[in-house]
Write an enzyme that holds these catalytic residues in place. Sequence first.
Site, PDB file in Angstrom:
ATOM      1  N   ALA A   1       0.832  -1.208   0.000  1.00  0.00           N
ATOM      2  CA  ALA A   1       0.000   0.000   0.000  1.00  0.00           C
ATOM      3  C   ALA A   1       0.867   1.258   0.000  1.00  0.00           C
ATOM      4  O   ALA A   1       0.587   2.221  -0.722  1.00  0.00           O
ATOM      5  CB  ALA A   1      -0.933  -0.003   1.203  1.00  0.00           C
TER       6      ALA A   1
ATOM      7  N   ASN B   1       3.994  -7.286   4.277  1.00  0.00           N
ATOM      8  CA  ASN B   1       3.329  -8.567   4.046  1.00  0.00           C
ATOM      9  C   ASN B   1       3.138  -8.859   2.570  1.00  0.00           C
ATOM     10  O   ASN B   1       3.011 -10.019   2.166  1.00  0.00           O
ATOM     11  CB  ASN B   1       1.953  -8.585   4.735  1.00  0.00           C
ATOM     12  CG  ASN B   1       2.034  -8.981   6.198  1.00  0.00           C
ATOM     13  OD1 ASN B   1       3.004  -9.597   6.639  1.00  0.00           O
ATOM     14  ND2 ASN B   1       1.015  -8.627   6.956  1.00  0.00           N
TER      15      ASN B   1
ATOM     16  N   ARG C   1     -13.151 -18.419   4.726  1.00  0.00           N
ATOM     17  CA  ARG C   1     -11.981 -18.764   5.515  1.00  0.00           C
ATOM     18  C   ARG C   1     -12.326 -18.991   6.978  1.00  0.00           C
ATOM     19  O   ARG C   1     -11.780 -19.892   7.620  1.00  0.00           O
ATOM     20  CB  ARG C   1     -10.922 -17.667   5.372  1.00  0.00           C
ATOM     21  CG  ARG C   1     -10.294 -17.639   3.987  1.00  0.00           C
ATOM     22  CD  ARG C   1      -9.337 -16.500   3.799  1.00  0.00           C
ATOM     23  NE  ARG C   1      -8.523 -16.712   2.599  1.00  0.00           N
ATOM     24  CZ  ARG C   1      -7.531 -15.918   2.223  1.00  0.00           C
ATOM     25  NH1 ARG C   1      -7.226 -14.851   2.941  1.00  0.00           N
ATOM     26  NH2 ARG C   1      -6.850 -16.184   1.126  1.00  0.00           N
TER      27      ARG C   1
ATOM     28  N   HIS D   1      -4.929 -12.052   8.829  1.00  0.00           N
ATOM     29  CA  HIS D   1      -5.276 -10.681   8.420  1.00  0.00           C
ATOM     30  C   HIS D   1      -6.105 -10.033   9.525  1.00  0.00           C
ATOM     31  O   HIS D   1      -6.909 -10.699  10.180  1.00  0.00           O
ATOM     32  CB  HIS D   1      -6.091 -10.720   7.125  1.00  0.00           C
ATOM     33  CG  HIS D   1      -6.223  -9.402   6.425  1.00  0.00           C
ATOM     34  ND1 HIS D   1      -5.367  -8.993   5.427  1.00  0.00           N
ATOM     35  CD2 HIS D   1      -7.123  -8.391   6.567  1.00  0.00           C
ATOM     36  CE1 HIS D   1      -5.727  -7.805   4.982  1.00  0.00           C
ATOM     37  NE2 HIS D   1      -6.794  -7.412   5.664  1.00  0.00           N
TER      38      HIS D   1
ATOM     39  N   GLU E   1      -3.986  -2.630   4.973  1.00  0.00           N
ATOM     40  CA  GLU E   1      -4.486  -3.382   6.122  1.00  0.00           C
ATOM     41  C   GLU E   1      -4.587  -2.542   7.384  1.00  0.00           C
ATOM     42  O   GLU E   1      -5.244  -2.942   8.340  1.00  0.00           O
ATOM     43  CB  GLU E   1      -3.604  -4.610   6.372  1.00  0.00           C
ATOM     44  CG  GLU E   1      -4.226  -5.636   7.282  1.00  0.00           C
ATOM     45  CD  GLU E   1      -3.397  -6.912   7.411  1.00  0.00           C
ATOM     46  OE1 GLU E   1      -3.663  -7.693   8.339  1.00  0.00           O
ATOM     47  OE2 GLU E   1      -2.486  -7.119   6.578  1.00  0.00           O
TER      48      GLU E   1
ATOM     49  N   LEU F   1      -4.790  -8.035  -1.711  1.00  0.00           N
ATOM     50  CA  LEU F   1      -3.907  -7.341  -2.641  1.00  0.00           C
ATOM     51  C   LEU F   1      -4.677  -6.404  -3.553  1.00  0.00           C
ATOM     52  O   LEU F   1      -4.145  -5.381  -4.003  1.00  0.00           O
ATOM     53  CB  LEU F   1      -3.084  -8.351  -3.440  1.00  0.00           C
ATOM     54  CG  LEU F   1      -1.967  -9.003  -2.618  1.00  0.00           C
ATOM     55  CD1 LEU F   1      -1.315 -10.136  -3.365  1.00  0.00           C
ATOM     56  CD2 LEU F   1      -0.918  -7.962  -2.218  1.00  0.00           C
TER      57      LEU F   1
END
Length: 601
Positions: free
Chosen positions: A159, A186, A429, A538, A567, A583
């Site tokens: 970012a 990351n 997830r 995350h 993030e 991403l």
Amino acid sequence: MKKRGKFLAAALAVLLTVSLAACQKKANTTPETPAESSIFTPGTYEGKANGFHGEIKLTVTVDATKIVDIKAVHTETQGLGDMAVEDLIAQAKEKSSLALDLMSGATYSSNGFMAALEDALKKAGADIEKLKVKGEDEQSAQKDIVLDTEVAIIGAGGAGLAAAVSAHQNGAKVVVVEKMPNVGGNTIISGSAYNAVDEKRQSAMGIEDSIEKHYTQTYEGGDKQGDPALIRVLVENAYPTIEWLESLGMKFKDTVFTVLGGLWPRAHKPVEPLGTGYINTYMNYINQHQDEIKILTETEAKTLIQNTEGRVVGFEAQGKNGKVTVNASKGVIIASGGFGANIAMRDKYNTLWPTLTNIKTTNHKGATGDGIVMAEAINADIIQMENIQLLPMGDPITGSLSGNIEQGVENRIFVNAAGNRFVDEGARRDVMTKALMAQTDAMMWVIVDQHSYPTGDTVNNFNESIDSLVEQGRAYKADTLEDLAKQIGVDPQNLVKAVEAFNASVDSKVDEFGRTLFKDKLDTAPFYAGKRVPTVHHTMGGIKITTETRVVDKNGVVIPGLFAAGEVTGGIHGTNRLGGNALADVNTFGRIAGATAAKGN
């Protein structure tokens, strides 16, 4: 910024907690007692240690006072570990010491190199502890510095670098500070999947998709807690951002796939391994504009600076040799990442999971939530901090994603310690992770076949060949399911039944766990298995922003001069982030932040 190697970013090796066993063997000389003024006994010496993909062997040639040459034999990952080794060789020859700047975090490749080098230099009669002390030129007196720029950025991950390039393209001069020794964050150690609706690639594969479908899956996949306006910006700008990256020279493969927890085949994969493609692309641009984009590593931002009207006009940081004050006339962008590596912070906010204290993480060690703390200190609104994402795909030893043998959702199943399936492997997830936590020892085996690995040198999403994983004992291979079951210690009958039932579901499209994503049957030897456990991946909570990435305070009022992306922000993904959306988020909102901040209003 001090440059070491062609691209500082791409030299990062995969973050892992490492235990090194150095093997000692002398090459071809017998050390003699060094003269009083000498450092080494001249000669050539061999040192060995374990790296990421096996043994690193160094042949080190020294004269009385310096390291003359180093030759390395290793199998470290191309584009990552090998560049770490090259970088450290150059440093060692330049400094003739063991006081080297390692790649960001503790890594197999860099620490393996250091252990092998120490092994060799011991045989050269060196005082190892003395060689670890930095020279006088590196122990310079503390000196505070002040930098004036237009846009200042905290964090040099995906970012932050996206913001830096975008801000410069929009006419601004830029300073970026990064607390770690290297850029990349990351992003550089990610699996690289990037979700975007892409008519060209998806149509060629017979895949139907739409912006609305991506929006709906993202919104509902986060239990409708994500900000609809931010989600809309994400899904509508994800593909234009890919086009922007391509205009900067980045290359993506021609096909898309479904990444773990992505829910649909729209994940793009870069040509370069892991996340190096993103970071190399940005660093290529930045290296061509060094007079106008400056990066300071090992410089940790501490406090945001506001003027009397409340506008953020810069920040104070701690550098290696003193305080660094960065004044920004147009804006400050916080892009310092989440807090997945901060155990205390995770435990403070966690309400959705059992204790996370003993759960490892996929994150690099610098992901400690610093930017969130700094923003909150000036009354920025911090939201949804309890939304912490775990994956069912952690390495049992390190927690990292490396070693994962899956190639895509459609061609693999999960089985527990008894050899039975237990969840829809195409689910969210959080759903998969909660199901995994309910299994014996909270562990599972990923099962694939030749469809995923046509040859032994086929690599996974982390650029590791299946043969190398089998050789290291991180994956298992067999010509029959019964033999594979014996190797991994599960009931052979259960494993065979699980695979047979899955194969039947590929034909019928009816699955006992509700699975809907299928491609090939698991019916072609060799068969492979890889062990996985839950891992913190995350953090969806963080700084509240507008669609232009402007930070708002606890009263909903924009804090002038302050922006955030990646993030470190909260409110985009809700309770659960779709695989492949990170991403897209990082690059899309980083690009927007740079362009917005460059306006200076």
